[in-house]
Structure formats: structure tokens, C-alpha cells
Design an enzyme around this catalytic site. Structure first.
Site, mmCIF file in Angstrom:
data_model
loop_
_atom_site.group_PDB
_atom_site.id
_atom_site.type_symbol
_atom_site.label_atom_id
_atom_site.label_comp_id
_atom_site.label_asym_id
_atom_site.label_seq_id
_atom_site.Cartn_x
_atom_site.Cartn_y
_atom_site.Cartn_z
ATOM 1 C CB CYS A 1 -0.973 -0.050 1.175
ATOM 2 S SG CYS A 1 -2.400 1.062 0.995
ATOM 3 C CG HIS B 1 -3.222 -3.800 3.386
ATOM 4 N ND1 HIS B 1 -2.280 -3.097 4.123
ATOM 5 C CD2 HIS B 1 -3.936 -2.871 2.706
ATOM 6 C CE1 HIS B 1 -2.426 -1.802 3.896
ATOM 7 N NE2 HIS B 1 -3.422 -1.636 3.038
ATOM 8 C CD GLU C 1 -0.390 -5.647 5.776
ATOM 9 O OE1 GLU C 1 -0.815 -4.482 5.863
ATOM 10 O OE2 GLU C 1 -0.109 -6.188 4.683
#
Length: 222
Positions: free
Chosen positions: A87, A195, A197
Site C-alpha cells: 500500500c 494487504h 499482512e
């Protein structure tokens, strides 16, 4: 498997990045503040997290790309070290010249925060070896400036060299060629808007992001 998560003023996904890194790669992963001029000794992966570094002043990632720690990040990449920018981290990588192109305002000018589907376009990189070619992943996005742009020659080169590693199934932001993630020529730097994560635990609705970290772990072990 030493992992360093870079923190800039305005980073807000740094804790998520650290948690994912500790869960999947390195239980001793730690933060590195943007004013540092060196990475911890033995660093193998640099993780540039999402957020709004420096409040997105000038352009997203523009000031962060010129912060003191980035000279060490660039040197790390030049030595073949792994760099993952997610991002805002992707935006920082383009501003720093580690990846080509730029990220601009979403096509509809709205901030988009939702799970999206990605297709794995290249499963032969150090970041994607745990996936299958064409595999569909569900990974969340959260951005207002994720619209990837590059000149036609750069887009053609990225496509021809297999450097588009993730592509949106249903483009949420207007990115050229539905591009969601790319690697550099050497293949050791990945920038992506979604994302991963936030998709490493079933509790969060998807574990599809784990493949990136599992791929890296395999590469680091070799």
C-alpha cells in the site's frame, strides 16, 4: 530470517506488518524508525508498511522516500536483499525509484476498503512460489491512491518480463492492466496495494496472504 519493519510518521499498518512477520517469518522482527541511517545487522527482509506517511503531503510516499533510512533500504535492495512494500509502502517504492510507475487517485476518487480478489500472474518469484499460477486470492485493500500508472513502454516491459505478479480480478481503482503488484527487474523487490499482512489468520477471514511470507521463508532458508 531477520525482518525489519520501517516506521514513518503516519504509518498505521506497521503493527499489522510486524505481527504478520513475527507470526510467519521472524519471531524477533522489529521496527526501524525512519530517522535511522542503517538497518539492523543481518536484515534479510525490509517491510515497508501501509498508512499515510507524512500525512501524504506532496504525494503519497514522496517524503518518506527521501527519509534517512531509505538510503539503507536502497543499498539493501541493490545487494539483493528482499523488500516488500504494501500500500503506502508500494507508493514509497515508486517514489524512491525502486519500482517503476506511480500510484494516483482511485478512478472513482473514493477511498476503497474491502476484500478483493487477485490472480497470481507469476508464481516463480521469491514472493509467490507458494502459490499456483492463476490461483485466485482474497486479500483486503484499503487505499485512496492505488491506481497504478506507467507509460506504455514500461507497461509493455513489465508484462513481457513477467513482472506483474498480482492482477485484480475485478479492478477496484482503475489500475492499468488491472495491476495489483509488481516486482523489480531482479525480482527481489515487490510492491503491491492489497494487504497480505491482514490475511494471514483465518480469524480475519482469509489466510491467502500467508503464501507471500511462506514463499519468502523458503527463499531465505535456501
Amino acid at each position: 530470517m531477520r525482518t525489519a519493519v520501517i516506521q514513518f510518521p503516519g504509518s498505521n499498518c506497521d503493527a499489522d506488518a510486524l505481527h504478520a512477520a513475527r507470526l510467519t517469518l521472524d519471531p524477533d522482527a522489529g521496527f526501524v524508525w525512519h530517522t535511522e541511517t542503517a538497518l539492523p545487522r543481518g536484515t534479510e527482509l525490509v517491510f515497508l508498511p501501509g498508512g499515510f506517511s507524512y500525512g501524504d503531503h506532496l504525494r503519497s510516499g514522496a517524503i518518506a522516500a527521501r527519509s534517512p533510512i531509505m538510503a539503507a533500504v536502497k543499498a539493501h535492495a541493490e545487494r539483493g536483499g528482499f523488500v516488500l512494500g504494501v500500500c503506502n509502502g508500494f507508493q514509497v517504492l515508486t517514489e524512491a525509484g525502486l519500482l517503476p510507475g506511480a500510484l494516483s487517485r482511485n478512478r472513482d476518487l473514493h477511498f476503497r476498503c474491502a476484500p478483493v480478489h487477485l490472480r497470481v500472474e507469476n508464481a516463480q518469484t521469491v514472493f509467490t512460489r507458494a502459490y499456483q499460477p492463476g490461483q485466485i486470492l482474497e486479500i483486503p485493500i484499503a487505499h485512496g491512491e492505488g491506481n497504478y500508472y506507467a507509460d506504455p513502454e514500461t507497461i509493455a516491459r513489465l508484462e513481457a518480463e513477467g513482472r506483474v505478479v498480482f492482477r485484480y480480478v475485478d479492478n477496484p481503482n482503475g489500475s492499468l492492466n488491472d495491476i495489483a503488484g509488481i516486482v523489480n527487474e531482479r525480482g527481489n523487490v515487490l510492491g503491491m496495494m492489497p494487504h497480505p499482512e491482514r490475511a494471514v489468520e483465518a480469524l480475519l477471514g482469509s489466510e491467502d496472504g500467508r503464501g507471500i511470507f511462506e514463499s519468502l521463508k523458503g527463499a531465505l532458508v535456501q
